[in-house]
Motif scaffolding. Sequence first.
Motif, PDB file in Angstrom:
ATOM      1  N   LEU A 246       0.841  -1.193   0.000  1.00 39.27           N
ATOM      2  CA  LEU A 246       0.000   0.000   0.000  1.00 39.27           C
ATOM      3  C   LEU A 246       0.872   1.238   0.000  1.00 39.27           C
ATOM      4  O   LEU A 246       1.884   1.305   0.693  1.00 39.27           O
ATOM      5  CB  LEU A 246      -0.886   0.032   1.245  1.00 39.27           C
ATOM      6  CG  LEU A 246      -1.960  -1.019   1.359  1.00 39.27           C
ATOM      7  CD1 LEU A 246      -2.673  -0.869   2.686  1.00 39.27           C
ATOM      8  CD2 LEU A 246      -2.948  -0.893   0.232  1.00 39.27           C
ATOM      9  N   GLU A 247       0.450   2.239  -0.781  1.00 33.58           N
ATOM     10  CA  GLU A 247       1.136   3.519  -0.725  1.00 33.58           C
ATOM     11  C   GLU A 247       0.781   4.187   0.593  1.00 33.58           C
ATOM     12  O   GLU A 247      -0.357   4.147   1.029  1.00 33.58           O
ATOM     13  CB  GLU A 247       0.705   4.406  -1.886  1.00 33.58           C
ATOM     14  CG  GLU A 247       1.187   3.935  -3.230  1.00 33.58           C
ATOM     15  CD  GLU A 247       0.842   4.935  -4.303  1.00 33.58           C
ATOM     16  OE1 GLU A 247       1.384   6.056  -4.275  1.00 33.58           O
ATOM     17  OE2 GLU A 247       0.014   4.589  -5.151  1.00 33.58           O
ATOM     18  N   GLN A 248       1.777   4.804   1.185  1.00 29.72           N
ATOM     19  CA  GLN A 248       1.555   5.488   2.452  1.00 29.72           C
ATOM     20  C   GLN A 248       1.324   6.970   2.194  1.00 29.72           C
ATOM     21  O   GLN A 248       2.001   7.590   1.382  1.00 29.72           O
ATOM     22  CB  GLN A 248       2.761   5.298   3.360  1.00 29.72           C
ATOM     23  CG  GLN A 248       2.569   5.848   4.741  1.00 29.72           C
ATOM     24  CD  GLN A 248       3.705   5.454   5.664  1.00 29.72           C
ATOM     25  OE1 GLN A 248       4.648   4.795   5.253  1.00 29.72           O
ATOM     26  NE2 GLN A 248       3.605   5.851   6.911  1.00 29.72           N
ATOM     27  N   VAL A 249       0.343   7.526   2.870  1.00 30.52           N
ATOM     28  CA  VAL A 249       0.067   8.955   2.782  1.00 30.52           C
ATOM     29  C   VAL A 249       1.009   9.660   3.752  1.00 30.52           C
ATOM     30  O   VAL A 249       1.006   9.359   4.940  1.00 30.52           O
ATOM     31  CB  VAL A 249      -1.409   9.258   3.134  1.00 30.52           C
ATOM     32  CG1 VAL A 249      -1.656  10.749   3.132  1.00 30.52           C
ATOM     33  CG2 VAL A 249      -2.352   8.541   2.176  1.00 30.52           C
ATOM     34  N   PRO A 250       1.834  10.595   3.246  1.00 29.20           N
ATOM     35  CA  PRO A 250       2.773  11.281   4.142  1.00 29.20           C
ATOM     36  C   PRO A 250       2.062  12.204   5.125  1.00 29.20           C
ATOM     37  O   PRO A 250       1.053  12.831   4.800  1.00 29.20           O
ATOM     38  CB  PRO A 250       3.669  12.077   3.186  1.00 29.20           C
ATOM     39  CG  PRO A 250       2.899  12.200   1.924  1.00 29.20           C
ATOM     40  CD  PRO A 250       1.946  11.034   1.875  1.00 29.20           C
ATOM     41  N   ILE A 251       2.613  12.269   6.331  1.00 32.24           N
ATOM     42  CA  ILE A 251       2.111  13.161   7.375  1.00 32.24           C
ATOM     43  C   ILE A 251       3.276  14.046   7.791  1.00 32.24           C
ATOM     44  O   ILE A 251       4.276  13.563   8.307  1.00 32.24           O
ATOM     45  CB  ILE A 251       1.572  12.371   8.584  1.00 32.24           C
ATOM     46  CG1 ILE A 251       0.445  11.437   8.145  1.00 32.24           C
ATOM     47  CG2 ILE A 251       1.110  13.312   9.686  1.00 32.24           C
ATOM     48  CD1 ILE A 251      -0.001  10.458   9.214  1.00 32.24           C
TER      49      ILE A 251
ATOM     50  N   SER B  33      -1.455  15.388   2.954  1.00 29.85           N
ATOM     51  CA  SER B  33      -1.849  15.669   1.576  1.00 29.85           C
ATOM     52  C   SER B  33      -2.081  14.344   0.869  1.00 29.85           C
ATOM     53  O   SER B  33      -1.138  13.588   0.622  1.00 29.85           O
ATOM     54  CB  SER B  33      -0.773  16.476   0.859  1.00 29.85           C
ATOM     55  OG  SER B  33      -1.183  16.776  -0.463  1.00 29.85           O
ATOM     56  N   ILE B  34      -3.334  14.065   0.567  1.00 31.91           N
ATOM     57  CA  ILE B  34      -3.680  12.796  -0.063  1.00 31.91           C
ATOM     58  C   ILE B  34      -3.517  12.954  -1.571  1.00 31.91           C
ATOM     59  O   ILE B  34      -4.272  13.672  -2.218  1.00 31.91           O
ATOM     60  CB  ILE B  34      -5.112  12.365   0.306  1.00 31.91           C
ATOM     61  CG1 ILE B  34      -5.215  12.200   1.825  1.00 31.91           C
ATOM     62  CG2 ILE B  34      -5.497  11.083  -0.418  1.00 31.91           C
ATOM     63  CD1 ILE B  34      -6.601  11.930   2.337  1.00 31.91           C
ATOM     64  N   GLN B  35      -2.507  12.265  -2.113  1.00 28.57           N
ATOM     65  CA  GLN B  35      -2.192  12.357  -3.539  1.00 28.57           C
ATOM     66  C   GLN B  35      -2.353  11.014  -4.250  1.00 28.57           C
ATOM     67  O   GLN B  35      -1.887  10.859  -5.369  1.00 28.57           O
ATOM     68  CB  GLN B  35      -0.749  12.856  -3.715  1.00 28.57           C
ATOM     69  CG  GLN B  35      -0.502  14.221  -3.132  1.00 28.57           C
ATOM     70  CD  GLN B  35      -1.253  15.318  -3.867  1.00 28.57           C
ATOM     71  OE1 GLN B  35      -1.328  15.324  -5.084  1.00 28.57           O
ATOM     72  NE2 GLN B  35      -1.843  16.229  -3.110  1.00 28.57           N
ATOM     73  N   ILE B  36      -2.986  10.070  -3.589  1.00 26.85           N
ATOM     74  CA  ILE B  36      -3.179   8.738  -4.165  1.00 26.85           C
ATOM     75  C   ILE B  36      -4.673   8.447  -4.246  1.00 26.85           C
ATOM     76  O   ILE B  36      -5.475   9.116  -3.593  1.00 26.85           O
ATOM     77  CB  ILE B  36      -2.482   7.637  -3.316  1.00 26.85           C
ATOM     78  CG1 ILE B  36      -3.064   7.608  -1.890  1.00 26.85           C
ATOM     79  CG2 ILE B  36      -0.974   7.842  -3.297  1.00 26.85           C
ATOM     80  CD1 ILE B  36      -2.602   6.446  -1.042  1.00 26.85           C
ATOM     81  N   ASP B  37      -5.035   7.462  -5.059  1.00 27.88           N
ATOM     82  CA  ASP B  37      -6.412   6.998  -5.070  1.00 27.88           C
ATOM     83  C   ASP B  37      -6.671   6.291  -3.754  1.00 27.88           C
ATOM     84  O   ASP B  37      -5.950   5.363  -3.382  1.00 27.88           O
ATOM     85  CB  ASP B  37      -6.654   6.030  -6.233  1.00 27.88           C
ATOM     86  CG  ASP B  37      -6.684   6.721  -7.576  1.00 27.88           C
ATOM     87  OD1 ASP B  37      -7.016   7.920  -7.618  1.00 27.88           O
ATOM     88  OD2 ASP B  37      -6.375   6.059  -8.581  1.00 27.88           O
TER      89      ASP B  37
ATOM     90  N   GLU C 133      -8.125   0.177   2.422  1.00 27.84           N
ATOM     91  CA  GLU C 133      -6.938  -0.167   3.201  1.00 27.84           C
ATOM     92  C   GLU C 133      -6.051   1.048   3.442  1.00 27.84           C
ATOM     93  O   GLU C 133      -5.487   1.224   4.514  1.00 27.84           O
ATOM     94  CB  GLU C 133      -6.126  -1.264   2.497  1.00 27.84           C
ATOM     95  CG  GLU C 133      -6.852  -2.587   2.376  1.00 27.84           C
ATOM     96  CD  GLU C 133      -7.804  -2.634   1.169  1.00 27.84           C
ATOM     97  OE1 GLU C 133      -7.757  -1.737   0.289  1.00 27.84           O
ATOM     98  OE2 GLU C 133      -8.608  -3.569   1.113  1.00 27.84           O
ATOM     99  N   SER C 134      -5.920   1.917   2.422  1.00 23.56           N
ATOM    100  CA  SER C 134      -5.058   3.091   2.594  1.00 23.56           C
ATOM    101  C   SER C 134      -5.670   4.078   3.576  1.00 23.56           C
ATOM    102  O   SER C 134      -4.954   4.757   4.318  1.00 23.56           O
ATOM    103  CB  SER C 134      -4.761   3.763   1.244  1.00 23.56           C
ATOM    104  OG  SER C 134      -5.936   4.134   0.571  1.00 23.56           O
ATOM    105  N   VAL C 135      -7.005   4.175   3.628  1.00 22.41           N
ATOM    106  CA  VAL C 135      -7.655   5.062   4.591  1.00 22.41           C
ATOM    107  C   VAL C 135      -7.479   4.517   6.010  1.00 22.41           C
ATOM    108  O   VAL C 135      -7.223   5.276   6.944  1.00 22.41           O
ATOM    109  CB  VAL C 135      -9.149   5.250   4.252  1.00 22.41           C
ATOM    110  CG1 VAL C 135      -9.841   6.077   5.310  1.00 22.41           C
ATOM    111  CG2 VAL C 135      -9.303   5.915   2.902  1.00 22.41           C
ATOM    112  N   LEU C 136      -7.592   3.216   6.179  1.00 25.28           N
ATOM    113  CA  LEU C 136      -7.374   2.611   7.494  1.00 25.28           C
ATOM    114  C   LEU C 136      -5.936   2.817   7.955  1.00 25.28           C
ATOM    115  O   LEU C 136      -5.680   3.117   9.128  1.00 25.28           O
ATOM    116  CB  LEU C 136      -7.727   1.117   7.467  1.00 25.28           C
ATOM    117  CG  LEU C 136      -9.214   0.795   7.355  1.00 25.28           C
ATOM    118  CD1 LEU C 136      -9.425  -0.692   7.100  1.00 25.28           C
ATOM    119  CD2 LEU C 136      -9.959   1.248   8.602  1.00 25.28           C
TER     120      LEU C 136
END
Length: 119
Positions: free
Chosen positions: A3-8, A18-22, A26-29
Amino acid sequence: MSLEQVPILKIGQTLFVSIQIDLQDESVLRLQDDLSNELAVTGAHGVIIDITAVEIVDSFIGRMLSTIGSISRLFDAETVIVGMRPAVAITLTELGLSLSGVRTALNAEKGLEILNGKT
């Protein structure tokens, strides 16, 4: 599956996401878990979630954004969602999701003003 990780990012007392992925369930969790951990470690007082790149949401993702706001409040932080597209706002409304406890702003600058008590 990776899974791509959303940077914080931590900027002062604010966590910037900044959410830059679809977004997938699973990525939201994973974002929920990562953000909870960052709030616990940093003691940040605000969270800005930039969804400018998000084109569509479903009911699960909408509920999870609201849940992230609730989790942030438990860590004494306010959440502001910025950059919402009209189609996303319409979809959330049609799904009956109000994102209670989460504030919204047109962009990150306005979101910071909300968190800094200027609006």
